[in-house]
Motif scaffolding. Structure first.
Motif, PDB file in Angstrom:
ATOM      1  N   LEU A  94       0.763  -1.305   0.225  1.00 25.57           N
ATOM      2  CA  LEU A  94       0.050  -0.056  -0.029  1.00 25.57           C
ATOM      3  C   LEU A  94       0.791   1.415   0.063  1.00 25.57           C
ATOM      4  N   GLU A  95       0.617   2.461  -0.389  1.00 26.01           N
ATOM      5  CA  GLU A  95       1.069   3.605  -0.656  1.00 26.01           C
ATOM      6  C   GLU A  95       0.811   4.229   0.949  1.00 26.01           C
ATOM      7  N   LYS A  96       1.774   4.842   1.154  1.00 25.85           N
ATOM      8  CA  LYS A  96       1.875   5.764   2.534  1.00 25.85           C
ATOM      9  C   LYS A  96       0.441   6.294   2.768  1.00 25.85           C
ATOM     10  N   LYS A  97      -0.126   7.156   1.800  1.00 24.97           N
ATOM     11  CA  LYS A  97      -1.480   7.800   1.807  1.00 24.97           C
ATOM     12  C   LYS A  97      -2.509   6.617   2.452  1.00 24.97           C
ATOM     13  N   GLU A  98      -2.387   5.719   1.492  1.00 25.18           N
ATOM     14  CA  GLU A  98      -3.603   4.791   1.817  1.00 25.18           C
ATOM     15  C   GLU A  98      -3.513   4.198   3.390  1.00 25.18           C
ATOM     16  N   ILE A  99      -2.188   3.870   3.514  1.00 25.54           N
ATOM     17  CA  ILE A  99      -1.793   3.527   5.205  1.00 25.54           C
ATOM     18  C   ILE A  99      -2.355   4.350   6.060  1.00 25.54           C
ATOM     19  N   ASP A 100      -1.821   5.516   5.749  1.00 31.30           N
ATOM     20  CA  ASP A 100      -2.530   6.828   6.766  1.00 31.30           C
ATOM     21  C   ASP A 100      -4.040   6.793   6.651  1.00 31.30           C
ATOM     22  N   ASP A 101      -4.572   6.793   5.436  1.00 33.40           N
ATOM     23  CA  ASP A 101      -5.885   7.012   5.730  1.00 33.40           C
ATOM     24  C   ASP A 101      -6.779   5.861   6.236  1.00 33.40           C
ATOM     25  N   LEU A 102      -6.223   4.559   5.940  1.00 35.33           N
ATOM     26  CA  LEU A 102      -6.929   3.500   6.822  1.00 35.33           C
ATOM     27  C   LEU A 102      -6.655   3.507   8.414  1.00 35.33           C
ATOM     28  N   THR A 103      -5.536   3.744   8.608  1.00 41.46           N
ATOM     29  CA  THR A 103      -5.124   3.869  10.139  1.00 41.46           C
ATOM     30  C   THR A 103      -5.957   5.117  10.585  1.00 41.46           C
ATOM     31  N   ASN A 104      -6.044   6.238  10.122  1.00 38.85           N
ATOM     32  CA  ASN A 104      -6.667   7.578  10.716  1.00 38.85           C
ATOM     33  C   ASN A 104      -8.090   7.057  10.897  1.00 38.85           C
ATOM     34  N   GLU A 105      -8.710   6.318  10.108  1.00 41.02           N
ATOM     35  CA  GLU A 105     -10.028   6.040  10.195  1.00 41.02           C
ATOM     36  C   GLU A 105     -10.324   5.125  11.142  1.00 41.02           C
ATOM     37  N   LYS A 106      -9.629   4.281  11.412  1.00 39.64           N
ATOM     38  CA  LYS A 106      -9.710   3.221  12.502  1.00 39.64           C
ATOM     39  C   LYS A 106      -9.282   3.635  13.950  1.00 39.64           C
ATOM     40  N   PHE A 107      -8.397   4.716  13.996  1.00 41.09           N
ATOM     41  CA  PHE A 107      -7.841   5.257  15.054  1.00 41.09           C
ATOM     42  C   PHE A 107      -7.884   6.650  15.285  1.00 41.09           C
ATOM     43  N   LYS A 108      -9.239   7.048  15.212  1.00 44.97           N
ATOM     44  CA  LYS A 108      -9.414   8.533  15.258  1.00 44.97           C
ATOM     45  C   LYS A 108      -8.980   9.122  16.380  1.00 44.97           C
ATOM     46  N   ASN A 109      -8.179  10.376  16.193  1.00 48.38           N
ATOM     47  CA  ASN A 109      -7.711  11.227  17.387  1.00 48.38           C
ATOM     48  C   ASN A 109      -6.780  10.329  18.300  1.00 48.38           C
ATOM     49  N   MET A 110      -6.152   9.475  17.662  1.00 52.26           N
ATOM     50  CA  MET A 110      -4.861   8.742  18.468  1.00 52.26           C
ATOM     51  C   MET A 110      -3.608   8.967  17.998  1.00 52.26           C
ATOM     52  N   GLN A 111      -2.816   8.668  18.643  1.00 53.05           N
ATOM     53  CA  GLN A 111      -1.235   8.692  18.233  1.00 53.05           C
ATOM     54  C   GLN A 111      -0.914   7.178  17.662  1.00 53.05           C
TER      55      GLN A 111
END
Length: 136
Positions: A94-111
Motif C-alpha cells: 500500500l502507498e503511504k497515503k492509503e496506510i495513513d487513511d486506513l489507520t486514521n479512520e480506525k484510530f481517530k484522534n489517537m497517536q
C-alpha cells in the motif's frame, strides 16, 4: 541486521526506534517466552494453513487492520498503553497515503505510527503487511 538498543520507556522512545524495528532480529522484539510460544505455533501449523488463517482474518475485504496476536512484547513491556496491530493487504503493498487513511479512520484522534519489516524479517511475506503501534 541492526542491533536492538535499550527497551523503550516512553512512546517517544518507541517512535524513535521505528527504523531499527524494520531490520532488527525478531528475537529482540518479543520476550523469550513469547518467542517460544510463537515458534511452537508456527511449527504446529502448515505454511499454507498459516497463510490461509491470515486470509480468513482479513475476510472479504482487500485490507484489514487486525490486532497482532503475537505482539512485540519485549519492546512494549514498559508501554502498557501501546497496542500492536498489523495492516494486511491482499492486493500487495500500500502507498503511504492509503496506510495513513486506513489507520486514521480506525484510530481517530489517537497517536500511532507504522513500520514495515524488511522482507527477510517478515514472518508471513506471502501477504503484504505492516505493523501499526497505537497509543491508547
Amino acid at each position: 541486521m541492526k542491533d536492538f538498543p535499550q527497551i523503550p520507556k516512553t512512546w517517544e522512545e518507541l517512535v524513535r526506534l521505528r527504523d531499527c524495528l524494520t531490520d532488527c532480529d525478531a528475537l529482540f522484539l518479543r520476550l523469550p517466552k513469547d518467542n517460544e510460544f510463537y515458534a511452537a505455533y508456527v511449527k504446529s501449523i502448515s505454511r499454507n494453513d498459516l497463510v490461509d488463517t491470515v486470509g480468513k482474518e482479513i475476510g472479504d475485504n482487500q485490507t484489514a487492520i487486525i490486532f497482532n496476536r503475537f505482539p512485540y512484547t519485549n519492546i512494549l513491556q514498559n508501554l502498557l498503553e501501546v497496542k500492536h496491530y498489523c495492516l494486511w493487504s491482499k492486493r500487495g503493498p500500500l502507498e503511504k497515503k492509503e496506510i495513513d487513511d486506513l489507520t486514521n479512520e480506525k484510530f481517530k484522534n489517537m497517536q500511532w505510527f507504522y513500520m514495515e519489516r524488511k522482507i527477510n524479517h517478515k514472518s508471513i511475506p506471502e501477504i503484504w503487511h505492516c505493523h501499526i503501534f497505537v497509543k491508547n
